[in-house]
Design a protein around this motif. Structure first.
Motif, PDB file in Angstrom:
ATOM      1  N   PRO A  51       0.927  -1.329   0.052  1.00  0.00           N
ATOM      2  CA  PRO A  51       0.104  -0.001  -0.088  1.00  0.00           C
ATOM      3  C   PRO A  51       1.034   1.338   0.217  1.00  0.00           C
ATOM      4  N   THR A  52       0.241   2.253  -0.614  1.00  0.00           N
ATOM      5  CA  THR A  52       0.806   3.683  -0.471  1.00  0.00           C
ATOM      6  C   THR A  52       0.347   4.158   0.834  1.00  0.00           C
ATOM      7  N   VAL A  53       0.874   5.203   1.076  1.00  0.00           N
ATOM      8  CA  VAL A  53       0.368   6.479   1.980  1.00  0.00           C
ATOM      9  C   VAL A  53      -1.161   6.423   2.147  1.00  0.00           C
ATOM     10  N   ASP A  54      -1.689   6.990   1.005  1.00  0.00           N
ATOM     11  CA  ASP A  54      -3.044   7.015   0.874  1.00  0.00           C
ATOM     12  C   ASP A  54      -3.874   5.926   1.130  1.00  0.00           C
ATOM     13  N   ASP A  55      -3.572   4.984   0.564  1.00  0.00           N
ATOM     14  CA  ASP A  55      -4.216   3.567   0.915  1.00  0.00           C
ATOM     15  C   ASP A  55      -4.338   3.153   2.438  1.00  0.00           C
ATOM     16  N   VAL A  56      -3.170   3.283   3.057  1.00  0.00           N
ATOM     17  CA  VAL A  56      -3.034   3.355   4.405  1.00  0.00           C
ATOM     18  C   VAL A  56      -4.175   4.168   5.184  1.00  0.00           C
ATOM     19  N   TYR A  57      -3.997   5.238   4.921  1.00  0.00           N
ATOM     20  CA  TYR A  57      -4.796   6.376   5.470  1.00  0.00           C
ATOM     21  C   TYR A  57      -6.099   6.118   5.181  1.00  0.00           C
ATOM     22  N   ARG A  58      -6.667   5.788   3.896  1.00  0.00           N
ATOM     23  CA  ARG A  58      -8.011   5.432   3.776  1.00  0.00           C
ATOM     24  C   ARG A  58      -8.669   4.386   4.285  1.00  0.00           C
ATOM     25  N   ALA A  59      -7.541   3.304   4.616  1.00  0.00           N
ATOM     26  CA  ALA A  59      -8.293   2.181   5.190  1.00  0.00           C
ATOM     27  C   ALA A  59      -8.439   2.421   6.662  1.00  0.00           C
ATOM     28  N   LEU A  60      -7.653   3.295   7.402  1.00  0.00           N
ATOM     29  CA  LEU A  60      -7.674   3.318   8.764  1.00  0.00           C
ATOM     30  C   LEU A  60      -8.224   4.600   9.348  1.00  0.00           C
ATOM     31  N   CYS A  61      -8.480   5.761   8.478  1.00  0.00           N
ATOM     32  CA  CYS A  61      -9.168   6.849   9.064  1.00  0.00           C
ATOM     33  C   CYS A  61     -10.398   6.750   9.458  1.00  0.00           C
ATOM     34  N   THR A  62     -11.492   5.860   9.209  1.00  0.00           N
ATOM     35  CA  THR A  62     -12.499   5.494   9.673  1.00  0.00           C
ATOM     36  C   THR A  62     -12.479   4.855  11.039  1.00  0.00           C
ATOM     37  N   LYS A  63     -11.550   4.199  11.299  1.00  0.00           N
ATOM     38  CA  LYS A  63     -11.409   3.401  12.699  1.00  0.00           C
ATOM     39  C   LYS A  63     -10.626   4.463  13.669  1.00  0.00           C
ATOM     40  N   ILE A  64      -9.667   5.175  13.099  1.00  0.00           N
ATOM     41  CA  ILE A  64      -8.912   6.169  14.008  1.00  0.00           C
ATOM     42  C   ILE A  64      -9.366   7.655  13.389  1.00  0.00           C
ATOM     43  N   PRO A  65     -10.498   8.278  13.762  1.00  0.00           N
ATOM     44  CA  PRO A  65     -10.956   9.564  13.334  1.00  0.00           C
ATOM     45  C   PRO A  65      -9.831  10.603  13.312  1.00  0.00           C
ATOM     46  N   THR A  66      -8.951  10.587  14.417  1.00  0.00           N
ATOM     47  CA  THR A  66      -7.809  11.676  14.686  1.00  0.00           C
ATOM     48  C   THR A  66      -6.558  11.542  13.759  1.00  0.00           C
ATOM     49  N   LEU A  67      -6.494  10.362  12.837  1.00  0.00           N
ATOM     50  CA  LEU A  67      -5.539  10.079  12.025  1.00  0.00           C
ATOM     51  C   LEU A  67      -5.262  11.147  10.909  1.00  0.00           C
ATOM     52  N   SER A  68      -4.243  11.371  10.575  1.00  0.00           N
ATOM     53  CA  SER A  68      -3.881  12.431   9.621  1.00  0.00           C
ATOM     54  C   SER A  68      -3.038  11.483   8.305  1.00  0.00           C
ATOM     55  N   ARG A  69      -3.121  11.939   7.337  1.00  0.00           N
ATOM     56  CA  ARG A  69      -2.073  11.804   6.222  1.00  0.00           C
ATOM     57  C   ARG A  69      -0.664  11.836   6.930  1.00  0.00           C
ATOM     58  N   THR A  70      -0.476  13.008   7.127  1.00  0.00           N
ATOM     59  CA  THR A  70       0.984  13.246   7.683  1.00  0.00           C
ATOM     60  C   THR A  70       1.454  12.266   8.850  1.00  0.00           C
ATOM     61  N   THR A  71       0.561  11.843   9.517  1.00  0.00           N
ATOM     62  CA  THR A  71       0.771  10.833  10.836  1.00  0.00           C
ATOM     63  C   THR A  71       1.140   9.534  10.046  1.00  0.00           C
ATOM     64  N   VAL A  72       0.293   9.126   9.042  1.00  0.00           N
ATOM     65  CA  VAL A  72       0.961   7.857   8.196  1.00  0.00           C
ATOM     66  C   VAL A  72       1.875   7.990   7.665  1.00  0.00           C
ATOM     67  N   TYR A  73       2.216   9.293   6.941  1.00  0.00           N
ATOM     68  CA  TYR A  73       3.365   9.417   6.176  1.00  0.00           C
ATOM     69  C   TYR A  73       4.694   9.277   7.129  1.00  0.00           C
ATOM     70  N   ASN A  74       4.984   9.886   8.246  1.00  0.00           N
ATOM     71  CA  ASN A  74       5.709  10.103   9.033  1.00  0.00           C
ATOM     72  C   ASN A  74       5.748   8.663   9.699  1.00  0.00           C
ATOM     73  N   THR A  75       4.673   8.011  10.058  1.00  0.00           N
ATOM     74  CA  THR A  75       4.970   6.618  10.753  1.00  0.00           C
ATOM     75  C   THR A  75       5.559   5.595   9.815  1.00  0.00           C
ATOM     76  N   LEU A  76       4.932   5.537   8.547  1.00  0.00           N
ATOM     77  CA  LEU A  76       5.576   4.412   7.885  1.00  0.00           C
ATOM     78  C   LEU A  76       6.987   4.858   7.555  1.00  0.00           C
ATOM     79  N   ARG A  77       7.603   6.278   7.249  1.00  0.00           N
ATOM     80  CA  ARG A  77       9.011   6.485   7.171  1.00  0.00           C
ATOM     81  C   ARG A  77       9.758   6.008   8.440  1.00  0.00           C
TER      82      ARG A  77
END
Length: 162
Positions: A51-77
């Motif tokens: 998955p890409t950053v966007d794939d991960v974000y789209r999959a998890l944002c409904t389960k973790i409403p406070t999640l941001s793309r930046t958090t996903v990007y930084n975490t994956l890095r």
């Protein structure tokens, strides 16, 4: 109805065991666990579609409403930097992640862009940095490019239609 409850409970236990494994893996690699980091790594370890950053974000944002793309990007890095996940730089416009950090070959389809693992192909192994012609090699990635079997079968169907 009894089986439904039992299956739901078994799924819950399986999920909790996976969370514990992910938590332990983060600690072992020097990454401080958080709800977001656990969820992101758990996603990588259970979804093998690179998955890409966007794939991960789209999959998890409904389960973790406070999640941001930046958090996903930084975490994956962070996960890639600590060798908990692999960052695959396909080209300038395609960056994806793999929860499997063991050496293995990737295949990229030139038609649809899908990335798949080719476990039957021998991958170069690099357990520690090596020096080749004065160059210090710290990581390796082996990609094959071509047309995946799904795109190839569509092309054959289209060739037969014309």
């Amino acid at each position: 109805m009894g089986w439904d409850i039992l299956l739901t409970f078994a799924a819950y236990l399986n999920h909790k065991m996976m969370e514990t494994e992910v938590y332990t893996k983060l600690i072992e690699h020097g990454v401080r666990p958080s709800l977001q980091r656990i969820a992101i790594l758990q996603y990588l370890l259970t979804h093998f579609n690179h998955p890409t950053v966007d794939d991960v974000y789209r999959a998890l944002c409904t389960k973790i409403p406070t999640l941001s793309r930046t958090t996903v990007y930084n975490t994956l890095r962070l996960l890639a930097d600590h060798h908990v996940a692999q960052m695959l730089t396909i080209d300038d416009h395609h960056l994806c992640y793999d929860g499997n950090v063991e050496p293995h070959v990737h295949f990229i389809c030139k038609e649809c862009g899908k990335v798949v693992d080719l476990f039957s192909e021998k991958a170069p192994s690099l357990r520690k940095p090596v020096v080749v012609d004065g160059n210090i090699i710290e990581e390796k990635q082996l990609f094959y490019r071509g047309i995946c079997k799904e795109c190839a079968s569509k092309a054959k169907v289209n060739d037969n239609v014309q």
